[in-house]
Scaffold this active site. Structure first.
Site, mmCIF file in Angstrom:
data_model
loop_
_atom_site.group_PDB
_atom_site.id
_atom_site.type_symbol
_atom_site.label_atom_id
_atom_site.label_comp_id
_atom_site.label_asym_id
_atom_site.label_seq_id
_atom_site.Cartn_x
_atom_site.Cartn_y
_atom_site.Cartn_z
ATOM 1 N N ASN A 9 0.880 -1.164 0.000
ATOM 2 C CA ASN A 9 0.000 0.000 0.000
ATOM 3 C C ASN A 9 0.919 1.215 0.000
ATOM 4 O O ASN A 9 1.479 1.561 1.027
ATOM 5 C CB ASN A 9 -0.890 -0.032 1.258
ATOM 6 C CG ASN A 9 -1.703 1.233 1.427
ATOM 7 O OD1 ASN A 9 -1.809 2.048 0.512
ATOM 8 N ND2 ASN A 9 -2.290 1.404 2.620
ATOM 9 N N LYS A 11 0.299 4.270 -0.414
ATOM 10 C CA LYS A 11 -0.290 5.497 0.165
ATOM 11 C C LYS A 11 0.047 6.704 -0.720
ATOM 12 O O LYS A 11 0.126 6.556 -1.935
ATOM 13 C CB LYS A 11 0.181 5.676 1.614
ATOM 14 C CG LYS A 11 -0.078 4.414 2.462
ATOM 15 C CD LYS A 11 0.063 4.636 3.938
ATOM 16 C CE LYS A 11 -0.215 3.332 4.667
ATOM 17 N NZ LYS A 11 -0.156 3.463 6.111
ATOM 18 N N HIS A 96 -9.577 1.556 4.485
ATOM 19 C CA HIS A 96 -8.314 1.724 5.224
ATOM 20 C C HIS A 96 -8.554 2.703 6.375
ATOM 21 O O HIS A 96 -9.328 3.646 6.247
ATOM 22 C CB HIS A 96 -7.213 2.245 4.288
ATOM 23 C CG HIS A 96 -5.874 2.197 4.931
ATOM 24 N ND1 HIS A 96 -5.448 3.178 5.807
ATOM 25 C CD2 HIS A 96 -4.886 1.272 4.883
ATOM 26 C CE1 HIS A 96 -4.238 2.848 6.250
ATOM 27 N NE2 HIS A 96 -3.881 1.694 5.711
ATOM 28 N N GLU A 98 -6.941 5.102 7.428
ATOM 29 C CA GLU A 98 -6.698 6.516 7.110
ATOM 30 C C GLU A 98 -7.894 7.120 6.376
ATOM 31 O O GLU A 98 -8.194 8.304 6.540
ATOM 32 C CB GLU A 98 -5.384 6.646 6.307
ATOM 33 C CG GLU A 98 -4.184 6.376 7.224
ATOM 34 C CD GLU A 98 -2.982 5.736 6.555
ATOM 35 O OE1 GLU A 98 -2.882 5.751 5.316
ATOM 36 O OE2 GLU A 98 -2.121 5.200 7.293
ATOM 37 N N GLU A 167 -5.767 -4.496 10.454
ATOM 38 C CA GLU A 167 -4.708 -3.514 10.681
ATOM 39 C C GLU A 167 -4.995 -2.751 11.970
ATOM 40 O O GLU A 167 -5.785 -1.796 11.958
ATOM 41 C CB GLU A 167 -4.641 -2.533 9.504
ATOM 42 C CG GLU A 167 -4.338 -3.188 8.181
ATOM 43 C CD GLU A 167 -3.702 -2.214 7.202
ATOM 44 O OE1 GLU A 167 -2.639 -2.525 6.685
ATOM 45 O OE2 GLU A 167 -4.267 -1.120 6.985
ATOM 46 N N GLY A 173 2.368 2.407 10.741
ATOM 47 C CA GLY A 173 3.376 3.447 10.564
ATOM 48 C C GLY A 173 4.036 3.892 11.858
ATOM 49 O O GLY A 173 4.749 4.891 11.886
ATOM 50 N N SER A 213 3.138 -1.971 10.476
ATOM 51 C CA SER A 213 4.580 -2.106 10.726
ATOM 52 C C SER A 213 5.087 -3.525 10.480
ATOM 53 O O SER A 213 5.968 -4.010 11.189
ATOM 54 C CB SER A 213 4.928 -1.629 12.140
ATOM 55 O OG SER A 213 4.581 -0.268 12.294
HETATM 56 P P1 PGA Z 1 2.682 0.335 7.651
HETATM 57 O O1 PGA Z 1 1.248 0.578 6.974
HETATM 58 O O2 PGA Z 1 3.193 -0.981 7.120
HETATM 59 O O3 PGA Z 1 3.516 1.503 7.202
HETATM 60 O O4 PGA Z 1 2.466 0.304 9.127
HETATM 61 C C1 PGA Z 1 0.354 -0.475 6.762
HETATM 62 C C2 PGA Z 1 -0.923 0.040 6.162
HETATM 63 O O5 PGA Z 1 -1.407 1.105 6.586
HETATM 64 O O6 PGA Z 1 -1.502 -0.587 5.251
#
Ligand code: PGA
Length: 251
Positions: A9, A11, A96, A98, A167, A173, A213
């Protein structure tokens, strides 16, 4: 048997040129390798078509990070599921955290997006997960169940076309990964919930990815859990060098 999947992903991190370069790097890194999972990259809308073209004929599948809840028309700035499909992309991330957090996406909207994605032959990668407070107050299972309710409006046949991604928002992140035990507990909970809403066969065949992460160093332990079928990868998907070890964690 259900599919193992490692999906990136990207982003809002790659320009068109950077996205194409990343796709090229990944294609080169995968060339001649036998991998034991499906590999997907979900890219910003701006690069979906170019990346799909770049990886055509390779094992890499391409997806978008969102789609419109509407079919077509006067929705300035939106991108419809059929437009995504027209690029050759096969996947779309929906729900997601976000999008839920910054764009107020709720079940009613996500049900429409799921319907658009499925009507256009895209595989939704549907994200669920609790925030830190919900983990701490031990309400995370009911939160996740509430998010899964959007998927449960689908027929069993349509649900079977979806991928679920767990998630935990506190792990995205942040460098904080759920322990493999914490992740496994939730994955098993989600699988049981799917069995309760459909049946054991549908539950057994659903791929449930972990995200938050996830990286080369923790992927082997996470993927060794019986109910973890792969990962949805943010930061570590932005370089072939960091994405490859996660793919190769499936031995
Ligand atoms: P990350 O993001 O691996 O940077 O923690 C995962 C995601 O939001 O899909």
């Amino acid at each position: 048997m259900r599919k193992k999947i490692v999906a990136g992903n990207w982003k809002m991190n790659t320009t068109l040129q950077e996205g194409i370069a990343l796709a090229k790097d990944l294609k080169a890194a995968l060339a001649g390798k036998t991998v034991k999972c499906d590999v997907v990259v979900c890219t910003p809308f701006i690069s979906v078509a170019s990346v799909a073209k770049e990886v055509e004929g390779s094992i890499i599948g391409v997806g978008a990070e969102d789609c419109s809840a509407q079919e077509k028309g006067a929705y300035t700035g939106e991108v419809a599921a059929n437009m995504i499909a027209s690029t050759g992309a096969k996947y779309v991330i929906l729900g997601h955290s976000e999008r839920r957090q910054y764009h107020g996406e709720n079940n009613a909207l996500l049900i429409q997006k799921l319907q658009q994605a499925l009507a256009n032959g895209l595989t939704p990668i549907f994200c669920v997960g609790e925030v830190k407070e919900e983990r701490e107050s031990n309400t995370f299972k009911s939160v996740i169940e509430g998010q899964m309710a959007a998927l449960y409006t689908l027929s069993a046949a349509d649900f079977a076309k979806c991928v679920v991604a767990y998630e935990p928002v506190w792990a995205i992140g942040t460098g904080l990964t759920a322990t493999s035990e914490q992740a496994q507990e939730v994955h098993a909970f989600i699988r049981k919930s799917i069995a309760d809403h459909y049946d054991a066969k549908v539950a057994e065949e659903t791929s449930i990815l972990y995200g938050g992460s996830c990286k080369g160093s923790n992927a082997p332990e996470l993927f060794a859990q019986p109910d973890i079928d792969g990962g949805l990868i943010g930061g570590a998907a932005l370089k072939a060098d960091t994405f490859m070890p996660i793919i190769e964690a499936w031995k």
